[in-house]
Design a protein around this motif. Structure first.
Motif: not given
Ligand SMILES: *Cc1c(COP(=O)(O)O)cnc(C)c1O
Length: 470
Positions: A48-64
Motif C-alpha cells: 500500500g501507498r502512504p495515505a497522503a499520497e493516495v489522496i493526492d493521486l486521487l485528486i489529480r486523477a479525478a479533478e479533470p
C-alpha cells in the motif's frame, strides 16, 4: 494510524479550496475517458501507498473528470450542488462509520432519520402519519413506493404477496403516463411488471397526464389498480392535476403514487405550492434530497401514507436483528437495504442549515430565474420557449419558423457553441419530436447575475449560429 489520519486532513484542506473556487471553475469536465483511464490506471500496488499520497493521486486523477454541479453555471440536469453543511455532515457520517441498518446498529443514525422524516413531511405538507424511507435517490424511492402499492392493492384483492409472491397473483393494472420518468418504468420492471402490461395514458402538450384518458381507461379495466403520476416533468416542469387524480383514485380504489423527484418541493414555496394542489391526498410520494434540497449524493425519500404497507413490503427479519425495541425506528423497515450509509445525518444537517425560509427562498429563486431566462430568450427573434415555464425547467428551441431538421441542427449548433466556452454546462434533449436545449435552474448558488450571463451567452451563440447559416 497517524499517517492515515493525515489523509483526512489533506482531503479536508483540499476540499475547502475546491469549493471556495466554485464561482470561478468551469462546470465542464476537461478530461475524456482515455485520459481518465490513464490517470486512474496506475496499477494495483503490492504494498500500500502512504495515505497522503493516495489522496493526492486521487485528486489529480479525478479533478479533470469532475462535473461542476457545485458551480452556479450548471444547468444540464436536475442536480443539486452538495451544500457544504451537508458535506460536513457526510464527512462525519463516514468518520463515525455508522451502519444505519437497525436502531441498535446506530441509535443516533436511526433517530436522526426519524426526526428528519418528521420535518420533511411537515415541509412537504404530507400526512404526518406517513412513513419515510431514506434512499439513494428517487429511482429507489419509486421502487419502494410502488412495492408498497403492489402489496396493498393485492391485499385488498385477497392476495398475500409476501407469502405467495407475484406468480399467480391477480394482474395489477398500472396506469402510467407516456411521459412518466424513465426510472418509473425501471422500478416497475424490477417489480415484475412488464411494459406490455401497462395501461399507457396520453399526455398533453406540457407532458401532463390527460385526465379524461385516464378516466376512460380506469373505467374499462378491472382488478387492482395503481396510478403513477408526476410532480415536475423533466423537460417542462409540469404537474399532473392531483385534485382530479386523487378523486379518480378514490372512486376506483386505486393507489396513487406521485413521482416528485424535484417538483414536490414546490410545496415548500408558497408562490408555487398551488402547482401541487391535492397532492397530499395521494398514497405514496417520492422525492430527492440531492436535487433541489442540495443534500450531497446520494439522498432520496420514499414516503408512504400507509406505514404498515410500506413496512410489509420492505421489512427484513432475522433472529439476530432484534426488532423488539421500543427505543426507536428501524431504518431497514422502510427500504430494501440492511447495511447502509447513515444518510439521515446529512439530511438533518442541511434542513437545519437552510431552515424553512432557506428552502422557500431556494425554490422560489430558481423558479423566478427560470422565468427571467425565458423572458430574455423569448424576446430574441428565432428563439422559442416550448414549455409554459411554471417551475425551474426550460425547453428551448432555435430557428423558429425553419423546418424541423434545421431547427434540430440549430439547437445542436448553439449547444456546441456554448460548450466551446466552457463557461456553462447545458445539454440538449428530445421532447415531443423537437430537439431542445434543456435548462434546469437548480444549483444553490445560481443567482440573477449567473442567469443573465447564461441568457446573454445563449443569445450570442444563437446569433453566431444564425449568421453562419445565412
Ligand atoms: C431525477 C428524477 C428521477 C430519478 O431520480 P434519481 O435521484 O436520479 O434516482 C425520477 N423522476 C424524476 C421526475 C426525476 O427528475
Amino acid at each position: 494510524m497517524s499517517g492515515d489520519l493525515d489523509a483526512m486532513k489533506a482531503a479536508a484542506v483540499h476540499a475547502l479550496n475546491y469549493r471556495a473556487g466554485d464561482g470561478e471553475r468551469s462546470p465542464v469536465p476537461t478530461a475524456g475517458a482515455s485520459e481518465l483511464r490513464t490517470a486512474f490506471g496506475i496499477g494495483l500496488p503490492e504494498r500500500g501507498r502512504p495515505a497522503a499520497e493516495v489522496i493526492d493521486l486521487l485528486i489529480r486523477a479525478a479533478e479533470p473528470g469532475l462535473t461542476g454541479n457545485t458551480t452556479p453555471n450548471f444547468y444540464a440536469w436536475v442536480m443539486g450542488a452538495s451544500h457544504p453543511v451537508g458535506v460536513a455532515a457526510d464527512w462525519l457520517t463516514s468518520a463515525w462509520g455508522q451502519n444505519a441498518a437497525i436502531y441498535q446498529c446506530s441509535p443516533a443514525a436511526a433517530v436522526a432519520e426519524e426526526v428528519a422524516a418528521e420535518w420533511l413531511l411537515d415541509l412537504l405538507g404530507l400526512p404526518p402519519e406517513s412513513s419515510v424511507g431514506f434512499t439513494t435517490g428517487a429511482t429507489m424511492a419509486g421502487f419502494i413506493g410502488l412495492s408498497a402499492a403492489r402489496s396493498e392493492v393485492l391485499r385488498r384483492s385477497g392476495w398475500d404477496l409476501e407469502r405467495d409472491g407475484i406468480q399467480g397473483a391477480p394482474l395489477i393494472k398500472i396506469f402510467i403516463s407516456e411521459e412518466a420518468h424513465s426510472t418509473m418504468f425501471a422500478a416497475l420492471r424490477y417489480l415484475g411488471m412488464g411494459h406490455g402490461n401497462l395501461v399507457m395514458i396520453d399526455a398533453d402538450e406540457q407532458g401532463r397526464m390527460r385526465v379524461a384518458d385516464l378516466e376512460r381507461k380506469l373505467a374499462a379495466e378491472e382488478g387492482p389498480r395503481i396510478i403513477i403520476s408526476q410532480a415536475g416533468h423533466i423537460n417542462s416542469g409540469a404537474f399532473d392535476d392531483f385534485e382530479r387524480l386523487t378523486d379518480l383514485a378514490r372512486a376506483y380504489d386505486a393507489w396513487l403514487h406521485v413521482d416528485g423527484a424535484f417538483g414536490l418541493w414546490a410545496q415548500a414555496a408558497p408562490d408555487y405550492a398551488h402547482l401541487c394542489r391535492g397532492v397530499e391526498r395521494a398514497d405514496s410520494w417520492t422525492t430527492d434530497g440531492h436535487k433541489w434540497l442540495q443534500i450531497p449524493y446520494d439522498s432520496g425519500f420514499a414516503i408512504v401514507r400507509d406505514a404498515a404497507a410500506h413496512r410489509r413490503a420492505m421489512d427484513i427479519t432475522a433472529s439476530y436483528l432484534t426488532h423488539d425495541t421500543d427505543d426507536g425506528r428501524n431504518p431497514t423497515h422502510f427500504g430494501p437495504e440492511l447495511s447502509r450509509r447513515a444518510r439521515g445525518f446529512a439530511v438533518w444537517a442541511v434542513l437545519q442549515a437552510l431552515g424553512r425560509e432557506g428552502i422557500r427562498e431556494l425554490v422560489t429563486r430558481h423558479c423566478v430565474l427560470a422565468a427571467r431566462i425565458a423572458e430574455r430568450l423569448g424576446a430574441e427573434p428565432g428563439i422559442e420557449i416550448l414549455n409554459d415555464v411554471c417551475l425551474n425547467q426550460l425547453a428551448v428551441s432555435f430557428g423558429h419558423g425553419l423546418p424541423a431538421e434545421q431547427k434540430a441542427q440549430s439547437v445542436q449548433a448553439v449547444a456546441a457553441d456554448l460548450a466551446k466556452s466552457g463557461r456553462f454546462f447545458v445539454k440538449t434533449s428530445d421532447w415531443k419530436g423537437h430537439k431542445i436545449l434543456r435548462i434546469s435552474v437548480i444549483s444553490k448558488d445560481t443567482d440573477e447575475q449567473a442567469a443573465d450571463n447564461l441568457s446573454e451567452a445563449i443569445i450570442a451563440a444563437w446569433r453566431r449560429v444564425r449568421n453562419e447559416a445565412a
